[in-house]
Enzyme design. Structure first.
Site, PDB file in Angstrom:
ATOM      1  N   GLU A  36      38.731  63.784  70.775  1.00  0.00           N
ATOM      2  CA  GLU A  36      37.656  62.875  71.172  1.00  0.00           C
ATOM      3  C   GLU A  36      37.363  62.014  69.959  1.00  0.00           C
ATOM      4  O   GLU A  36      36.809  62.503  68.972  1.00  0.00           O
ATOM      5  CB  GLU A  36      36.407  63.640  71.604  1.00  0.00           C
ATOM      6  N   ASP A  47      23.623  62.314  68.452  1.00  0.00           N
ATOM      7  CA  ASP A  47      24.313  62.946  67.336  1.00  0.00           C
ATOM      8  C   ASP A  47      23.340  63.578  66.355  1.00  0.00           C
ATOM      9  O   ASP A  47      22.310  63.000  66.008  1.00  0.00           O
ATOM     10  CB  ASP A  47      25.176  61.924  66.597  1.00  0.00           C
TER      11      ASP A  47
END
Length: 246
Positions: A36, A47
């Site tokens: 990914e 994140d």
């Protein structure tokens, strides 16, 4: 025994342009099923500190969308059979233009495109463009979604769905229990290949999740390895994948 597959999240240009390709080699040689590849963005919403910091460094190292495209081309050339998914946030497709961005990704021959902040009902045409270009959009779902919301999103999915195993941001260890395993079971029963991630850092998690998901996504754990082992990034990353697959 259920097959263990790891989809390894990595960031081009982190910790440096050259070393990030050592990360690719280490992940693949360690046994990762897929990559990914995150196109870094300055203000990510999902994140945690490790990946945010890595994205900041990648941008400081000169990452651009064009350089990310070249990075994918090199992966495609060196590993033509390796599944590759690209992940980013809506700002980048917006800036490039969603039709053009999707077209470029389709021409690269990636296996799926993950844009968490472009859900199917607020996607600005992203899903239609992907279908037109024969590229799989990979929607993101979470454990406490209502059945109505889950059905709306899964109806737009292709072969793959990304299941975040908890709310919040990446990087912190995730406990596996009824809520997240239950979601994976629902998706498996509906026939999707589920990519399950967020807070994966142990072989025990990988073993347990592999009974319910098609592949397990790990990212922050590799970013931390890169930060702590600058003198042998390839070997350290390779060993970490092998450890997770024990």
């Amino acid at each position: 025994m259920h097959k263990k597959r790891i989809m390894a999240h990595m960031i081009p240009y982190y910790p440096s342009p050259e070393a990030s390709y050592d990360v690719v080699r280490g992940l693949v040689d360690g046994g990762a099923w897929a990559l990914e590849v995150q196109f870094p963005f300055s203000d990510p919403t999902a994140d945690g500190p490790a990946i945010q910091g890595a994205c900041t460094t990648a941008l400081e190292n000169g990452f651009t969308v064009d350089k990310g495209i070249d990075f994918i081309k090199k992966i495609r050339k060196d590993y033509p059979k390796l599944p590759v998914f690209v992940m980013s946030y809506a700002s980048i497709p917006y800036r490039v233009g969603i039709p053009r961005f999707v077209s470029i990704m389709a021409e690269l021959g990636i296996n799926g495109l993950i844009i968490p902040d472009l859900p199917p009902d607020y996607d600005e045409g992203f899903y239609e463009e992907c279908i037109t270009r024969d590229l799989q959009p990979v929607p993101v779902v979470i454990p406490d979604m209502t059945e109505e919301r889950l059905s709306l999103i899964t109806d737009k999915a292709g072969e793959y769905i990304y299941a975040a195993l908890r709310k919040g941001i990446t990087g912190q260890h995730t406990e596996l229990g009824e809520d997240n395993i239950g979601l994976l079971s629902v998706l498996k029963n509906r026939g999707y290949k589920t990519l399950a991630g967020f807070g994966i850092d142990s072989p025990e998690q990988v073993a347990k999740l592999s009974r319910h998901a098609y592949a397990i996504v790990a990212g922050s754990v590799f970013v931390r390895i890169c930060k702590e082992n600058r003198d042998d990034i390839y070997g350290s990353v390779k060993k970490k994948v092998e450890y997770l697959l024990l």
